[in-house]
Scaffold this active site. Sequence first.
Site, PDB file in Angstrom:
ATOM      1  N   TYR A 212       0.791  -1.352   0.037  1.00 58.83           N
ATOM      2  CA  TYR A 212       0.068   0.100  -0.043  1.00 58.83           C
ATOM      3  C   TYR A 212       0.888   1.310   0.025  1.00 58.83           C
ATOM      4  CZ  TYR A 212      -4.176  -2.855   1.175  1.00 58.83           C
ATOM      5  OH  TYR A 212      -5.162  -3.855   1.092  1.00 58.83           O
TER       6      TYR A 212
ATOM      7  N   SER B 162      -6.592 -13.707   1.502  1.00 63.17           N
ATOM      8  CA  SER B 162      -7.316 -12.665   0.865  1.00 63.17           C
ATOM      9  C   SER B 162      -7.413 -13.014  -0.623  1.00 63.17           C
ATOM     10  CB  SER B 162      -6.634 -11.336   0.777  1.00 63.17           C
ATOM     11  OG  SER B 162      -7.305 -10.230   0.033  1.00 63.17           O
ATOM     12  N   ASN B 163      -8.563 -12.811  -1.191  1.00 62.51           N
ATOM     13  CA  ASN B 163      -8.925 -13.138  -2.545  1.00 62.51           C
ATOM     14  C   ASN B 163      -8.762 -14.590  -2.926  1.00 62.51           C
ATOM     15  OD1 ASN B 163      -9.050 -10.452  -3.579  1.00 62.51           O
ATOM     16  ND2 ASN B 163      -6.950 -10.312  -2.971  1.00 62.51           N
TER      17      ASN B 163
ATOM     18  N   LEU C 165     -17.582   0.296   0.985  1.00 59.72           N
ATOM     19  CA  LEU C 165     -18.769   1.288   0.626  1.00 59.72           C
ATOM     20  C   LEU C 165     -18.779   1.871  -0.934  1.00 59.72           C
ATOM     21  CD1 LEU C 165     -17.305   3.970   3.605  1.00 59.72           C
ATOM     22  CD2 LEU C 165     -19.499   2.516   3.487  1.00 59.72           C
TER      23      LEU C 165
END
Length: 322
Positions: free
Chosen positions: A58, A159-160, A229
Site C-alpha cells: 500500500y 485474501s482473494n 462502501l
Amino acid sequence: MTEHNVPSSAQELIYGCMGLGGSWTDEPHQVQHVDEAAAAVEAALDTGITLFDHADIYRGGKSEAVFGEVLAAMPGLRDRIRLQTKCGIRLRERGLATHYDLSRESILERVDGSLKRLQTDYVDVLLLHRPDPLTDLAEVAAAVGQLLADGRVRAIGVSNMSGAQIKALQERLEVPVVANQLEMSLLKRAWLESQVLVNHPESLDYSFPHGTLEYCSSNGVTVQAYGALAQGLYTGAVPENPTAAETAAAAMVAELAGQYGTTGEAVLLGWLMKHPAGIAPVIGTVNPARIAACADAARVAEAMTRADWYGLWIAARGSTLP
C-alpha cells in the site's frame, strides 16, 4: 497445535489503511500524511474500531510507515489495537508491473519489512494477499510456522482466495486460517449473485467460486469485505454517467437512512453485515467524518427488515430476482 488467540473480526468494522501515506509514487511521505493518518486513526477509535488493515504494497510501503509514526507518537496505542497486514503481491520488480510471490523467503522478508515500517514487534494477523500459482504449500506452511513460533505473527489468514484454495492451505497448516478478505459491496455483488443464480443463464455474468462463503462459515473463517462502501457511489459520489440502477439504489440508501435514523454509510455496511456469513466490512476512507458515519452499521444490520434488504439488492442489480 500451538494456540494463538486473536479476537474474531466477525460482525465488526475494520479500518483499511490503503489510503494513508500520500501518493503511490516513490516520493517520500510528508508530515501532513502522518497527521492525516493520526486523524483517521483517532476517528476509527472513536467509532469503536480496533482492527487496522494494511498490506506491504500500500502506497509503496508508505501506508505502513505513516501508521508506524502514529504508533510511535501515541504511547499505549499498540496495546489497544490489532494490526493486520498482507504479503504476496510484488509491484514493479524484475521488469514486471505485478507478480505474486508466496515463497518462504519472500514471506519472511516482506513480514520483516512490514514490522520495521509499522514500528512493532508483531502483527496480530498476516494475510496472504493473493494466490500464487507457483506456491509450494509446504513452503508457505514452513514460513507461517516460523513466524508464529518466533512471535512475529499471531494468526494467519488469506485474501482473494476460494474455499477450495483455503482448504488446501489449511491441510498444511497447524493453526486455523482465521480470515478471508474479498471485495464485497452493494456494487460488487458476485459473492451474492452466485448464491441464487445456480442453474440460471445470468450466472455467466458473475465470477465467484461457489462454496467459498459456505466454507468460511463452516470453518470459522471470518469474511472481511474490502471496497465495502463502493467508493461512495451510493452515498454522495457523483459518477459521470450513472446507470439507472445506481441512481435507484442511491435513492433507496438515502430513504433507508432516513427511515432508520442513520447515515447512508451505515445502511451500506449494515446491509453487508445482515448476511449470515458474518461479514466484517473494511472501511477505506481517510475522511474522519465519513469514518464516523459508519459507526451505526451493526445497529442497522440488526434492525433492517428482510424486505428492505432484498429491496436494496434488487434496486442495485436493476432487475428482479429470478
